[in-house]
Scaffold this motif. Sequence first.
Motif, PDB file in Angstrom:
ATOM      1  N   TRP A   1       0.820  -1.216   0.000  1.00  0.00           N
ATOM      2  CA  TRP A   1       0.000   0.000   0.000  1.00  0.00           C
ATOM      3  C   TRP A   1       0.854   1.267   0.000  1.00  0.00           C
ATOM      4  CZ3 TRP A   1      -4.886  -1.095  -0.966  1.00  0.00           C
ATOM      5  CH2 TRP A   1      -5.398  -2.318  -0.584  1.00  0.00           C
ATOM      6  N   GLU A   2       2.097   1.166   0.477  1.00  0.00           N
ATOM      7  CA  GLU A   2       2.943   2.353   0.572  1.00  0.00           C
ATOM      8  C   GLU A   2       3.360   2.871  -0.803  1.00  0.00           C
ATOM      9  OE1 GLU A   2       3.329   3.849   3.391  1.00  0.00           O
ATOM     10  OE2 GLU A   2       2.190   2.237   4.360  1.00  0.00           O
ATOM     11  N   ASP A   3       3.284   2.025  -1.816  1.00  0.00           N
ATOM     12  CA  ASP A   3       3.622   2.461  -3.176  1.00  0.00           C
ATOM     13  C   ASP A   3       2.466   3.167  -3.862  1.00  0.00           C
ATOM     14  OD1 ASP A   3       6.153   1.577  -3.024  1.00  0.00           O
ATOM     15  OD2 ASP A   3       5.847  -0.283  -4.143  1.00  0.00           O
ATOM     16  N   GLY A   4       1.397   3.387  -3.135  1.00  0.00           N
ATOM     17  CA  GLY A   4       0.256   4.083  -3.716  1.00  0.00           C
ATOM     18  C   GLY A   4      -0.684   3.194  -4.473  1.00  0.00           C
ATOM     19  N   ASP A   5      -0.598   1.862  -4.271  1.00  0.00           N
ATOM     20  CA  ASP A   5      -1.491   0.948  -4.971  1.00  0.00           C
ATOM     21  C   ASP A   5      -2.927   1.121  -4.497  1.00  0.00           C
ATOM     22  OD1 ASP A   5       0.623  -0.034  -6.338  1.00  0.00           O
ATOM     23  OD2 ASP A   5       0.829  -1.878  -5.168  1.00  0.00           O
ATOM     24  N   THR A   6      -3.852   0.976  -5.434  1.00  0.00           N
ATOM     25  CA  THR A   6      -5.277   0.878  -5.105  1.00  0.00           C
ATOM     26  C   THR A   6      -5.809  -0.387  -5.760  1.00  0.00           C
ATOM     27  OG1 THR A   6      -5.929   2.194  -7.022  1.00  0.00           O
ATOM     28  CG2 THR A   6      -5.562   3.388  -4.964  1.00  0.00           C
ATOM     29  N   ILE A   7      -6.801  -0.996  -5.139  1.00  0.00           N
ATOM     30  CA  ILE A   7      -7.305  -2.293  -5.589  1.00  0.00           C
ATOM     31  C   ILE A   7      -8.791  -2.178  -5.898  1.00  0.00           C
ATOM     32  CG2 ILE A   7      -7.655  -4.713  -4.959  1.00  0.00           C
ATOM     33  CD1 ILE A   7      -4.737  -3.965  -5.363  1.00  0.00           C
ATOM     34  N   TRP A   8      -9.185  -2.753  -7.049  1.00  0.00           N
ATOM     35  CA  TRP A   8     -10.603  -2.868  -7.379  1.00  0.00           C
ATOM     36  C   TRP A   8     -11.150  -4.118  -6.686  1.00  0.00           C
ATOM     37  CZ3 TRP A   8     -12.473   1.270  -9.696  1.00  0.00           C
ATOM     38  CH2 TRP A   8     -11.623   2.049 -10.468  1.00  0.00           C
ATOM     39  N   LEU A   9     -12.199  -3.960  -5.944  1.00  0.00           N
ATOM     40  CA  LEU A   9     -12.790  -5.077  -5.193  1.00  0.00           C
ATOM     41  C   LEU A   9     -13.725  -5.867  -6.097  1.00  0.00           C
ATOM     42  CD1 LEU A   9     -13.477  -3.265  -1.794  1.00  0.00           C
ATOM     43  CD2 LEU A   9     -11.447  -4.538  -2.519  1.00  0.00           C
ATOM     44  N   ASP A  10     -13.160  -6.410  -7.173  1.00  0.00           N
ATOM     45  CA  ASP A  10     -13.940  -7.173  -8.148  1.00  0.00           C
ATOM     46  C   ASP A  10     -13.913  -8.657  -7.788  1.00  0.00           C
ATOM     47  OD1 ASP A  10     -14.113  -4.750  -9.355  1.00  0.00           O
ATOM     48  OD2 ASP A  10     -12.772  -5.232 -11.041  1.00  0.00           O
ATOM     49  N   GLY A  11     -14.897  -9.374  -8.270  1.00  0.00           N
ATOM     50  CA  GLY A  11     -14.935 -10.815  -8.074  1.00  0.00           C
ATOM     51  C   GLY A  11     -16.250 -11.280  -7.475  1.00  0.00           C
TER      52      GLY A  11
ATOM     53  N   GLU B   1     -13.418   0.758  -5.373  1.00  0.00           N
ATOM     54  CA  GLU B   1     -11.959   0.835  -5.287  1.00  0.00           C
ATOM     55  C   GLU B   1     -11.540   1.053  -3.841  1.00  0.00           C
ATOM     56  OE1 GLU B   1      -8.304   3.060  -7.714  1.00  0.00           O
ATOM     57  OE2 GLU B   1     -10.364   3.797  -7.858  1.00  0.00           O
ATOM     58  N   LEU B   2     -10.460   0.357  -3.420  1.00  0.00           N
ATOM     59  CA  LEU B   2      -9.935   0.453  -2.059  1.00  0.00           C
ATOM     60  C   LEU B   2      -8.481   0.900  -2.123  1.00  0.00           C
ATOM     61  CD1 LEU B   2     -10.062  -0.154   1.048  1.00  0.00           C
ATOM     62  CD2 LEU B   2      -9.277  -2.468   0.486  1.00  0.00           C
ATOM     63  N   GLY B   3      -8.122   1.779  -1.195  1.00  0.00           N
ATOM     64  CA  GLY B   3      -6.735   2.227  -1.112  1.00  0.00           C
ATOM     65  C   GLY B   3      -6.580   3.161   0.067  1.00  0.00           C
ATOM     66  N   HIS B   4      -5.372   3.685   0.243  1.00  0.00           N
ATOM     67  CA  HIS B   4      -5.171   4.678   1.285  1.00  0.00           C
ATOM     68  C   HIS B   4      -5.988   5.923   0.959  1.00  0.00           C
ATOM     69  CE1 HIS B   4      -2.412   2.823   4.010  1.00  0.00           C
ATOM     70  NE2 HIS B   4      -1.484   2.601   3.089  1.00  0.00           N
ATOM     71  N   ALA B   5      -6.391   6.603   2.014  1.00  0.00           N
ATOM     72  CA  ALA B   5      -7.334   7.711   1.843  1.00  0.00           C
ATOM     73  C   ALA B   5      -6.797   8.774   0.892  1.00  0.00           C
ATOM     74  CB  ALA B   5      -7.669   8.332   3.197  1.00  0.00           C
ATOM     75  N   GLU B   6      -5.483   9.091   0.994  1.00  0.00           N
ATOM     76  CA  GLU B   6      -4.967  10.171   0.143  1.00  0.00           C
ATOM     77  C   GLU B   6      -4.983   9.777  -1.334  1.00  0.00           C
ATOM     78  OE1 GLU B   6      -1.313   8.344   2.296  1.00  0.00           O
ATOM     79  OE2 GLU B   6      -3.407   8.855   2.739  1.00  0.00           O
ATOM     80  N   GLN B   7      -4.735   8.455  -1.628  1.00  0.00           N
ATOM     81  CA  GLN B   7      -4.773   8.020  -3.024  1.00  0.00           C
ATOM     82  C   GLN B   7      -6.198   8.081  -3.586  1.00  0.00           C
ATOM     83  OE1 GLN B   7      -2.447   6.197  -1.015  1.00  0.00           O
ATOM     84  NE2 GLN B   7      -0.847   7.320  -2.077  1.00  0.00           N
ATOM     85  N   ILE B   8      -7.143   7.551  -2.808  1.00  0.00           N
ATOM     86  CA  ILE B   8      -8.532   7.538  -3.277  1.00  0.00           C
ATOM     87  C   ILE B   8      -9.066   8.954  -3.436  1.00  0.00           C
ATOM     88  CG2 ILE B   8     -10.866   6.813  -2.705  1.00  0.00           C
ATOM     89  CD1 ILE B   8      -9.085   4.531  -3.578  1.00  0.00           C
ATOM     90  N   MET B   9      -8.809   9.801  -2.449  1.00  0.00           N
ATOM     91  CA  MET B   9      -9.301  11.179  -2.534  1.00  0.00           C
ATOM     92  C   MET B   9      -8.598  11.942  -3.658  1.00  0.00           C
ATOM     93  SD  MET B   9      -9.707  12.070   1.527  1.00  0.00           S
ATOM     94  CE  MET B   9     -10.516  13.630   1.234  1.00  0.00           C
ATOM     95  N   GLY B  10      -7.305  11.607  -3.875  1.00  0.00           N
ATOM     96  CA  GLY B  10      -6.595  12.254  -4.977  1.00  0.00           C
ATOM     97  C   GLY B  10      -7.198  11.888  -6.318  1.00  0.00           C
TER      98      GLY B  10
ATOM     99  N   ARG C   1      -2.089   4.637   8.607  1.00  0.00           N
ATOM    100  CA  ARG C   1      -2.750   5.528   7.647  1.00  0.00           C
ATOM    101  C   ARG C   1      -4.167   5.038   7.390  1.00  0.00           C
ATOM    102  NH1 ARG C   1       1.259   5.351   2.704  1.00  0.00           N
ATOM    103  NH2 ARG C   1      -0.276   6.807   1.812  1.00  0.00           N
ATOM    104  N   PRO C   2      -5.125   5.951   7.314  1.00  0.00           N
ATOM    105  CA  PRO C   2      -6.509   5.537   7.081  1.00  0.00           C
ATOM    106  C   PRO C   2      -6.701   5.031   5.653  1.00  0.00           C
ATOM    107  CG  PRO C   2      -6.346   7.916   7.058  1.00  0.00           C
ATOM    108  CD  PRO C   2      -5.001   7.406   7.494  1.00  0.00           C
ATOM    109  N   PHE C   3      -7.671   4.121   5.494  1.00  0.00           N
ATOM    110  CA  PHE C   3      -8.064   3.624   4.186  1.00  0.00           C
ATOM    111  C   PHE C   3      -9.326   4.354   3.730  1.00  0.00           C
ATOM    112  CE2 PHE C   3      -5.073   0.391   5.209  1.00  0.00           C
ATOM    113  CZ  PHE C   3      -4.733  -0.241   4.028  1.00  0.00           C
ATOM    114  N   ALA C   4      -9.666   4.158   2.457  1.00  0.00           N
ATOM    115  CA  ALA C   4     -10.884   4.759   1.924  1.00  0.00           C
ATOM    116  C   ALA C   4     -11.442   3.881   0.829  1.00  0.00           C
ATOM    117  CB  ALA C   4     -10.621   6.166   1.388  1.00  0.00           C
ATOM    118  N   LEU C   5     -12.751   3.901   0.703  1.00  0.00           N
ATOM    119  CA  LEU C   5     -13.457   3.242  -0.387  1.00  0.00           C
ATOM    120  C   LEU C   5     -13.975   4.307  -1.342  1.00  0.00           C
ATOM    121  CD1 LEU C   5     -15.644   0.567   1.427  1.00  0.00           C
ATOM    122  CD2 LEU C   5     -13.663   0.112  -0.005  1.00  0.00           C
ATOM    123  N   TYR C   6     -13.787   4.058  -2.657  1.00  0.00           N
ATOM    124  CA  TYR C   6     -14.433   4.922  -3.646  1.00  0.00           C
ATOM    125  C   TYR C   6     -15.715   4.220  -4.071  1.00  0.00           C
ATOM    126  CZ  TYR C   6     -15.414   7.569  -7.862  1.00  0.00           C
ATOM    127  OH  TYR C   6     -16.027   8.343  -8.815  1.00  0.00           O
TER     128      TYR C   6
END
Length: 699
Positions: free
Chosen positions: A47-57, A193-202, A119-124
């Motif tokens: 997660w520290e590399d700024g990855d975000t994951i689609w919660l597909d499946g 989409e799931l990721g750290h809050a700053e990535q998702i909000m960005g 670091r907080p997470f966030a859902l888009y």
Amino acid sequence: MSKWFVSLCNLVVIMVIGMLAVTPFANAVEQPPQAKRGVIDLRGVDWEDGDTIWLDGEWSFYWRQFLTPGTFESNASVREYIQVPSSWKQGAGNRTDISNQGYATYRLLIQLDEQKSERPFALYMPSVATAYKLWINGKAMAENGVVGEDLASMTPKNYPKVVVFQPDQPQVELVIHVSNFVQRKGGLWEAIELGHAEQIMGKREANIIYSGMIAASLLVMGIYHFGLYMTRKRESSTLYFCGVSIAIAVRILFLGETMAVSLFPQIPWEMVVKLEYMSSLLTLIMLACFVHSQYRALFNRFIQRACVWTGLLFILFVLFTPARIYTEWIYVGEAYLLLNYGYMLFVYGRAIVQKQTGSVLNGIGLLVFFTAVVNEVLFYAHLSPFENAIPFGLLVFLLTQMMNLSMVFARSFAHVEQLSEELAQTNEWLEQKVLQRTQALADKNQELQRMEESRRMLLSNISHELGTPLTSIQGFIKAMIDGVVKPNDPKYLGIIYEKTIYLHRIITDLFELSKMESRQLRFHFQPLSTVGFFRGLYEKHLLDMQEKQLQFVWEAQEEPDTECKLLLVADPIRLEQVMSNLLVNAQAYTAPGGVIKLQVEWELALDGTGEATIKVIDTGAGIQEEALPFVFDRFYRGSESRKLRTAGVGLGLAISKEIIENHHGKIGVQSKAGEGSLFWFSLPVRWKEESEEGGEKVR
């Protein structure tokens, strides 16, 4: 059929096939984590590399049940799995008891690493059809609208949200209640989409900025072209262009990030959907009218009217029916859109074949837009991963059209200006003719006066200057006749011969000077190497100087070591005449053993233009200070020149001055009696490539 049109059609097919193929190709390259039987394993994700994951499946799915967190174990027997993202009906597979209208519970377990993240997470959460409520680890975190078990109990609302949370354990439970009784599709049909809050909000902010910039650009273009239409109502294309721009801008505001709903959440959901559908239809109507106004001869009038009236009927259908009815007709609407866009692309193809003005640029713009429309249809059919490409495609199309419209207006204004000028010229034709003839007569009269003045001065100078040598010749001849001098005395015959040569020189110089002053002498200008030309003149006079026991010195400012040369534009014959006059004068007034120096200097500006100064310096007798202002006058000879038997007639410097002034240069002298003289002249020069040197130019 033209190769252009065939190539255009082939390009459309290739782009559509590419969009269909991009998703499986991407999956083949890198397969992201997928949910399986209601669980997605995200352990090991950096997660520290700024990855975000689609919660597909595969998510756990409970049809027509609203289960709250903590009650799933007791209801495990009714659990099934559904593919996310997809609508209920699409993801249900072969089940026939599931329709797009109903309600259900979704559940997903997310497995994270044991180490707790600070670091907080966030859902888009994208647009969910058509109301939902979200729990994270048993805590209600977000909702859109009000979920219900029937149409009366639910309130539809769907626009994207970012839900921030702090996971307090390695396993995160997502529970989502979803209900839909108002439109053709229901469920989690877009990816979460799931990721750290700053990535998702960005990403959310980037999407908003992207959509906002495109919407603002389209609105500005629409307002601008509406202003053009108000100033020139005959150009109906600008009004249609305005309609296309504003219609698609409205669609952007109510689709995707739904910025209008975010800013004004009190807007009813039904109105939002109606505006989305009607803006698409209105875009097509305005676009058909716009293309028809561009190519009336190529766009069939019947098809254009059919497109407009069919679009208006669709708009009325959307306006007066609820979403659950008109959204079921979306495939009919999509077919209508594709057919009309395809025909417009065909019209542009014909225009390209006929090589009509602006057709290539129009065709490219519409091709990009048509590709975006096809992608939108494929996206809603879950066949393309690219969402909301229409704004970008339309922006490209509108930019090409705006460029064409600008060129049309520019040509129109140019034509109007040309007609105005022609009308003004026609109205003033007689007056201008009179003025032109009057001016021509005045010019001729001025030229005649100048020639007459030159003639009078020539006659006056001839009568003045020829008097003395003629008197001498007459005296010697009279002496021979009277017997005072022997008739064949060589001494006196030589004197008479010298006097005739002197008379010939006076007549020749006066004639040449007169032609210069009356602007009758033609100069043959050509580019010359400044240093090379004067170096050649130096070498030409060097032997004569040495024979007269004079030291002749050459000094020239060095040229930089470049591929360019310092050039001057001059008549080489006339310029050599000036140099000969100056060098002969210096030679005449410098005693044997003296020094004559030829110097070439220049000064240049940053733009490569400048001035060269050529100096002839001698150590001769010099000139009296009171005589300096008259050196370049006709027939002026100083006291020293009168003592010389070989002195000229006093016209050489006057002729040199005329030549230099015809070269847009200046000439002058510095001298003191007994200290020698410095004659100089300056000419404009410039740096140019060597290939420019040569080539005669007559002025």
